[in-house]
Enzyme design. Sequence first.
Site, PDB file in Angstrom:
ATOM      1  N   HIS A   1       0.792   5.806  -1.676  1.00 14.26           N
ATOM      2  CA  HIS A   1      -0.043   6.804  -2.545  1.00 14.26           C
ATOM      3  C   HIS A   1       0.818   6.927  -3.915  1.00 14.26           C
ATOM      4  CE1 HIS A   1      -2.241   8.315   0.747  1.00 14.26           C
ATOM      5  NE2 HIS A   1      -1.090   8.593   1.583  1.00 14.26           N
TER       6      HIS A   1
ATOM      7  N   HIS B   1       0.822  -1.557  -0.032  1.00  6.84           N
ATOM      8  CA  HIS B   1      -0.094  -0.061  -0.047  1.00  6.84           C
ATOM      9  C   HIS B   1       0.877   1.275  -0.126  1.00  6.84           C
ATOM     10  CE1 HIS B   1       0.445   1.089   4.236  1.00  6.84           C
ATOM     11  NE2 HIS B   1       0.868  -0.127   4.600  1.00  6.84           N
TER      12      HIS B   1
END
Length: 448
Positions: free
Chosen positions: A232, A230
Site C-alpha cells: 500500500h 507490492h
Amino acid sequence: MNALRVITSVNVKPTHPPSKKYPFTPSSGVEFNSKAILKKTSYVYGLCQPGINDGKHTSGGNHCQALQCFGASEYGGPVSGVRFIIICGDLITRFFPSMNSSRLKSSRVVVLLMVGVSAVVMLMYLHLATEVAHLRNTIHSRSSLGYQEGSVPAASSILDPDNLVVIYNRVPKTGSTSFIGLAYDLCSKNKFNVIHMNTTKNTPTLSLTDQMRFVYNVSNWVEKKPGIYHGHLAYLDFNRFGVNQQPIYINIIRKPLERLISYYYFVRYGDDLRPNHVRRRMGDKMTLDECVAIEHPDCSTTHLWVQVPFFCGHHAECWVPGSGWALDQAKHNLLHNYFLVGITEEMVDFVAMLEYSLPRFFRGAYDLYLSGSKSHLRKTVKKIIPSEETIGKLQNTKVWRLENEFYNFALDHFHFLRKKTLIEAENSGRLMDRGQKFAYEKIKPKKS
C-alpha cells in the site's frame, strides 16, 4: 591503449665524469646523458617526435628522466619488431664499442635476438592485457545498475524480460489480495520473485530517506529480478533518483463508494481470510448510515480521498482532499507512468491482458483465475448497504466528484486498451489476444 610508454628514471652518482666520446662510461654502469641518449634514440631512430618528452635534467645533472615512446601512433607510428632489433643493436654498438670485435659477433647476434624477441613478446602481452581490461570495463559498465551516487547514468537500450521489476502499489479494498495471490501461485512456475513491501502503520507515503532506500533496493537487488513488489504505497517517480531502468507500474481501482463501504466494514468485522485477526474498530457496531448522519470522522471525506492521491504520488498537494491539481497529476501518471490499470469489477479482463502482455510473470494467470481458487480470496464478513440518503450526502461532496471522475477516466482508458488487445473466442467465449497487427518492411540496406 594505443601506445606503450616506457619510462626510465635513473639517479646515480658517477664515479668520474663521462667521456666526450661516449654518453656514459663503463665504470658508472648506467649513467645517462639526456642530450646524447635522447637525441640519438628519439630523433635519430624516430621513436618520438622532436620536442616531445625528450627528458629533463634536474639540478646538478645527477637525475635524468628519459621517456621512450615505442609504438605510439601520435609519436611517429608503430615500431616493428625488426626495426626495434636494429635499434637495439645499434645502441649496443654505440654504448659498448668493445663488442665490435670478431670474437663477440656470434654473442652479439644471440643477445640482439633475445632482446628483440623479449620486446616483441612484452608488447604483445601488454596489448593483450589492455584489450582484456577494456573488455572487462565494457561488460561491467553494461551490467552495472543505474544508481550511481553523484551521477545520472544513461538509460538502458535493451529490454530484458529477466531484468524487469513490476511495482503493484495496491489501493486498499480493491481486490488486491485476490490478485496478488495469483502472483504468489505463479512465481515458482514462471521463475520470478514476489516481495511484499510493508510500511509502518500502513502509511502510503515515505520519508525522503526511505524513498531513496526503496529505489536503491529495488534497482540493486539483482538476485530478486525479475520480481514483483507490492504494498500500500503511493506512486513514486523513479526518474527523480537517476536510475537507468524504470519499474513497470500496475494497479487496480474500484468505484469510490463501494471501496469506502468495503473499507468501513472491514475494519469493524474483518474478513474470511483471517477471521480471528483483531481489527482496529472491532466491536464498533455503528453503521455507515449512522456515521454519516452524525458526521463522524470515520466516514469523513478523508477516507473517501484515496485512489486519487495513490496515483498522484508523494507530493503534499496530492493528499489535500478535493485538490484539482492532484486529480490532474493522477490522470497524468495513469496515462504516462502505468503499464496497465485494471478495474475491480472487471478483474478477469485485467488478468487476461496481463498474461498476454507480460507473459514473463503472468503466464497461466488467466486459467488460474477462472478456476475460482483465487478469484475471491478475501471477503468482508459483514457489509450493510447504505441508504439512498447516505449515498446522496456522500455524492454531494467535491471529494466524491473528483474521485468518481478519476475512476471514470481510468475505466474509459481500460476499455480502450481492452478493445485493442482482447477478443472473445466464438465457440468458448474465452478471452484471446488479438495477435500482432504490425509488420516490418522496406528494410534497407539489404544484406549481401
